[in-house]
Enzyme design. Structure first.
Site, PDB file in Angstrom:
ATOM      1  N   SER A 177      79.573  84.866 -42.762  1.00 28.13           N
ATOM      2  CA  SER A 177      79.812  86.074 -41.984  1.00 28.13           C
ATOM      3  C   SER A 177      79.277  85.850 -40.574  1.00 28.13           C
ATOM      4  CB  SER A 177      79.091  87.242 -42.667  1.00 28.13           C
ATOM      5  OG  SER A 177      79.244  88.425 -41.924  1.00 28.13           O
ATOM      6  N   LYS A 231      84.328  84.876 -41.778  1.00 26.53           N
ATOM      7  CA  LYS A 231      84.497  86.334 -41.660  1.00 26.53           C
ATOM      8  C   LYS A 231      83.926  86.760 -40.326  1.00 26.53           C
ATOM      9  CE  LYS A 231      81.790  90.063 -43.746  1.00 26.53           C
ATOM     10  NZ  LYS A 231      81.330  90.630 -45.032  1.00 26.53           N
ATOM     11  N   LEU A 232      84.760  87.419 -39.515  1.00 29.30           N
ATOM     12  CA  LEU A 232      84.308  87.903 -38.209  1.00 29.30           C
ATOM     13  C   LEU A 232      83.984  89.378 -38.311  1.00 29.30           C
ATOM     14  CD1 LEU A 232      87.001  86.335 -35.805  1.00 29.30           C
ATOM     15  CD2 LEU A 232      84.779  85.360 -36.508  1.00 29.30           C
ATOM     16  N   LYS A 233      82.821  89.767 -37.826  1.00 32.31           N
ATOM     17  CA  LYS A 233      82.499  91.179 -37.705  1.00 32.31           C
ATOM     18  C   LYS A 233      83.296  91.729 -36.521  1.00 32.31           C
ATOM     19  CE  LYS A 233      79.281  91.785 -40.876  1.00 32.31           C
ATOM     20  NZ  LYS A 233      79.419  92.808 -41.935  1.00 32.31           N
ATOM     21  N   ASP A 288      85.549  92.131 -40.855  1.00 28.48           N
ATOM     22  CA  ASP A 288      84.770  93.214 -41.475  1.00 28.48           C
ATOM     23  C   ASP A 288      84.364  94.213 -40.392  1.00 28.48           C
ATOM     24  OD1 ASP A 288      83.099  94.875 -42.901  1.00 28.48           O
ATOM     25  OD2 ASP A 288      81.652  93.314 -43.483  1.00 28.48           O
ATOM     26  N   ASN A 323      82.786  97.308 -41.074  1.00 26.41           N
ATOM     27  CA  ASN A 323      81.662  98.183 -41.449  1.00 26.41           C
ATOM     28  C   ASN A 323      81.887  99.629 -40.997  1.00 26.41           C
ATOM     29  OD1 ASN A 323      79.865  95.298 -41.051  1.00 26.41           O
ATOM     30  ND2 ASN A 323      79.488  96.508 -42.893  1.00 26.41           N
ATOM     31  N   GLU A 331      88.037  94.207 -44.088  1.00 32.76           N
ATOM     32  CA  GLU A 331      87.019  94.815 -44.938  1.00 32.76           C
ATOM     33  C   GLU A 331      86.533  96.119 -44.314  1.00 32.76           C
ATOM     34  OE1 GLU A 331      83.937  91.967 -45.629  1.00 32.76           O
ATOM     35  OE2 GLU A 331      82.511  93.426 -46.405  1.00 32.76           O
ATOM     36  N   ASP A 385      84.257  97.601 -49.196  1.00 29.83           N
ATOM     37  CA  ASP A 385      82.865  97.201 -49.407  1.00 29.83           C
ATOM     38  C   ASP A 385      82.076  98.491 -49.647  1.00 29.83           C
ATOM     39  OD1 ASP A 385      80.172  96.479 -49.125  1.00 29.83           O
ATOM     40  OD2 ASP A 385      80.418  95.406 -47.238  1.00 29.83           O
ATOM     41  N   LYS A 408      79.107  93.701 -54.253  1.00 32.27           N
ATOM     42  CA  LYS A 408      77.695  93.469 -53.962  1.00 32.27           C
ATOM     43  C   LYS A 408      76.904  94.162 -55.066  1.00 32.27           C
ATOM     44  CE  LYS A 408      78.040  93.469 -48.899  1.00 32.27           C
ATOM     45  NZ  LYS A 408      77.925  94.361 -47.713  1.00 32.27           N
ATOM     46  N   GLY A 440      77.394  89.727 -49.352  1.00 29.37           N
ATOM     47  CA  GLY A 440      76.023  89.293 -49.113  1.00 29.37           C
ATOM     48  C   GLY A 440      75.272  90.326 -48.293  1.00 29.37           C
TER      49      GLY A 440
HETATM   50  C1  NPQ Z   1      78.612  93.377 -45.030  1.00 32.22           C
HETATM   51  N1  NPQ Z   1      76.822  91.648 -44.812  1.00 32.22           N
HETATM   52  O1  NPQ Z   1      79.347  92.702 -45.698  1.00 32.22           O
HETATM   53  C2  NPQ Z   1      77.171  93.000 -44.765  1.00 32.22           C
HETATM   54  C3  NPQ Z   1      76.415  93.970 -44.048  1.00 32.22           C
HETATM   55  C4  NPQ Z   1      75.092  93.681 -43.482  1.00 32.22           C
HETATM   56  C5  NPQ Z   1      76.781  89.262 -44.655  1.00 32.22           C
HETATM   57  O2  NPQ Z   1      78.211  90.587 -43.414  1.00 32.22           O
HETATM   58  C6  NPQ Z   1      70.255  93.124 -42.423  1.00 32.22           C
HETATM   59  C7  NPQ Z   1      70.336  93.352 -43.763  1.00 32.22           C
HETATM   60  C8  NPQ Z   1      71.386  93.070 -41.679  1.00 32.22           C
HETATM   61  C9  NPQ Z   1      71.556  93.542 -44.378  1.00 32.22           C
HETATM   62  C10 NPQ Z   1      73.795  93.217 -41.543  1.00 32.22           C
HETATM   63  C11 NPQ Z   1      77.351  90.564 -44.222  1.00 32.22           C
HETATM   64  C12 NPQ Z   1      72.633  93.263 -42.287  1.00 32.22           C
HETATM   65  C13 NPQ Z   1      72.721  93.505 -43.638  1.00 32.22           C
HETATM   66  C14 NPQ Z   1      75.009  93.419 -42.171  1.00 32.22           C
HETATM   67  C15 NPQ Z   1      73.961  93.706 -44.215  1.00 32.22           C
HETATM   68  O3  NPQ Z   1      79.032  94.432 -44.612  1.00 32.22           O
HETATM   69 MG    MG Z   2      81.019  94.388 -45.431  1.00 33.06          MG
END
Ligand code: NPQ
Ligand code: MG
Length: 369
Positions: free
Chosen positions: A134, A160-162, A188, A190, A213, A238, A262, A290
Site C-alpha cells: 500500500s 495499491k495507491l491511496k 484505495d 478510505n 477500495e 473495506d 481485515k 493490513g
Molecule cells: C486500509 N491500510 O486499507 C488501511 C488503512 C490504514 C495498509 O492501506 C496507522 C495505523 C495508519 C493503521 C493508515 C493500508 C494507518 C492504518 C491506513 C490503517 O484502508
Molecule cells: Mg482500505
C-alpha cells in the site's frame, strides 16, 4: 483453557516514513498488544485500532478500556475455547477490534497448547502468500514513481495507491505510464468520495485497475451499489464490511464486487473466515488487508491469507515496508511472496528486549480481582 492473566501493553513503533492517507498522516504506530497467560502458554493478540478514531470509530485507548471493563471480565473464571469468545462477547455492541485482539490471543494460546498452527486450523492451502504493498499519498508525482519503483525492485506483486479528491487520475495515469499495463494496480480512497463524484471516478476506468477500495462512506452501501453501475472498475469494500452478515447484504445489493478482509475490523479471525466463505460461495475474490501490523498481527494475517479464496495479493507486506525493526523475527519478501508461519499458534512471539524497548505502559488483568 482458562485465562490466568492478560497483559495489555501499549506499544509505540516508529514508522520508517510517514504514511499519508485521505484521513491523515501517521508518523508512528501506537498499538495495543495482548498477552494471554494460560497453563504455561502465552498467546499473543494485536489490536489494530489506531491511536485516533480516523480509520474507524475505534481507537487504542477505548479498546484498552472496553477490554478491562467489560470484555475480559466476561471471559474470566471459566473454561474457554477460542470459539466461545465471540458468542460470550456478542452482547457488547461494536468494539470489534478489541474483540478480535482477545480472540486472537486466546486462539494463539489454545493452538500452542494443542501444538497446531493457526494456518492449519483455519484451513490454509498454501505455504506462501503473494505480497502487495500500500503506497501512501506522495508529495509529488516523481516522488510517487520513485517509491513505487523501489517496491517493484523489491519484488512486490501488486501496488495499491491511496487516493483522494485531487490525487487520483494523475497519479494512476503516471504509474501506468511508467510501469506498464501489466502491473497489477488498485486504489484505495478510505471513504474520501461521494456518489456525486461518480464521473470523476469513472475517469479511472481506462487504467484497468484491479479494484477501487472503499470510495464512499462506511454506511453508504446503496451509494456503492449505484456507483458500481456507473464505473467499470470493480468496487471493493473495506470499512463497510464488519461481519459475514454485512458482506452478504452488500453482495446482494450489488455494492461489493471484491472484499478486503481485515480480521480486526470484523471482530476476529473466525468471523474473517466466515466472510471468506460467504464471498467465495458468491464467486467473489477476497484479499487480506493490513493495518500496519507488527509481526504478531502480520503472522496471523498470513495464516488467513493462505486460505483458498484469497486469490488477490494482500497488503501483507514484509516487515520492512513499515518498520526498521519488527517486534518478532522480520517477515521478508522471497520472490514477491511472504512465507506463512508453520509453528504452533501464530508461530511467532515478540523478542523480549525489543518488546520492552517499545512498550510505553503495561496493565494486567487478573480474573477474580
Ligand atoms: C486500509 N491500510 O486499507 C488501511 C488503512 C490504514 C495498509 O492501506 C496507522 C495505523 C495508519 C493503521 C493508515 C493500508 C494507518 C492504518 C491506513 C490503517 O484502508
Ligand atoms: Mg482500505
Amino acid at each position: 483453557m482458562r485465562i490466568d492473566a492478560v497483559e495489555l501493553r501499549q506499544v509505540r513503533m516508529p514508522l520508517k516514513s510517514p504514511f499519508r492517507t485521505s484521513f491523515g498522516s501517521e508518523y508512528d504506530r501506537s498499538i495495543l498488544l495482548l498477552a494471554v497467560h494460560s497453563g504455561g502458554a502465552v498467546g499473543w493478540g494485536e489490536c489494530v485500532a489506531m491511536s485516533d478514531p480516523l480509520y474507524s470509530s475505534e481507537y487504542r485507548d477505548a479498546a484498552t478500556d472496553v477490554l478491562l471493563r467489560f470484555l475480559l471480565p466476561a471471559l474470566a473464571d471459566r473454561e474457554l475455547r477460542a470459539t466461545d469468545v465471540g458468542p460470550l462477547l456478542e452482547r457488547f455492541r461494536g468494539h470489534r477490534m478489541a474483540k478480535a485482539a482477545i480472540e486472537a490471543a486466546v486462539l494463539d494460546a489454545e493452538l500452542q497448547l494443542r501444538g497446531e498452527s493457526l494456518a492449519g486450523y483455519l484451513g490454509a492451502t498454501t505455504d506462501r502468500v503473494a505480497a502487495g504493498v500500500s503506497v501512501g499519498i506522495a508529495d509529488s508525482i516523481p516522488a510517487l514513481l520513485q517509491e513505487v519503483g523501489g517496491y517493484l525492485d523489491s519484488g512486490y506483486r501488486r501496488i495499491k495507491l491511496k487516493i483522494q479528491p485531487g490525487w487520483d487520475v494523475e497519479p494512476v495515469a503516471a504509474v501506468r505510464r511508467e510501469f506498464g499495463a501489466e502491473l497489477p494496480l488498485q486504489v484505495d480512497a478510505n471513504t474520501a468520495y461521494r456518489l456525486s463524484d461518480a464521473r470523476q471516478l469513472a475517469r479511472l476506468d481506462e487504467f484497468d485497475l484491479l479494484l477501487i477500495e472503499q470510495p464512499l462512506p462506511e454506511e453508504d452501501l446503496l451509494g456503492h451499489a449505484r456507483l458500481a453501475e456507473q464505473i467499470s472498475t470493480p468496487v471493493c469494500l473495506d470499512e463497510s464490511i464488519t461481519s459475514a452478515e454485512s458482506v452478504a447484504q452488500a453482495i446482494t445489493l450489488g455494492a461489493c464486487e471484491v472484499v478486503n478482509i481485515k480480521p480486526g475490523r470484523v471482530g476476529g479471525y473466525l468471523e474473517a473466515r466466515r466472510i471468506h466463505d460467504v464471498a467465495s460461495a458468491h464467486g467473489l475474490p477476497v484479499w487480506c488487508g493490513g493495518m500496519l501490523e507488527t509481526g504478531i498481527g502480520r503472522a496471523a494475517n498470513l495464516a488467513l491469507a493462505a486460505l483458498p479464496g484469497f486469490v488477490l495479493p494482500g497488503d501483507t507486506s514484509a516487515s520492512d515496508r513499515y518498520y526498521a525493526e519488527d517486534l518478532t523475527e522480520p517477515f521478508v519478501l522471497e520472490d514477491g511472496y511472504v512465507r506463512v508461519p508453520t509453528g504452533p499458534g501464530i508461530g511467532v512471539a515478540p523478542d523480549p528486549d525489543r518488546l520492552s524497548a517499545r512498550t510505553e505502559s503495561v496493565q494486567t488483568f487478573t480474573p477474580g480481582s
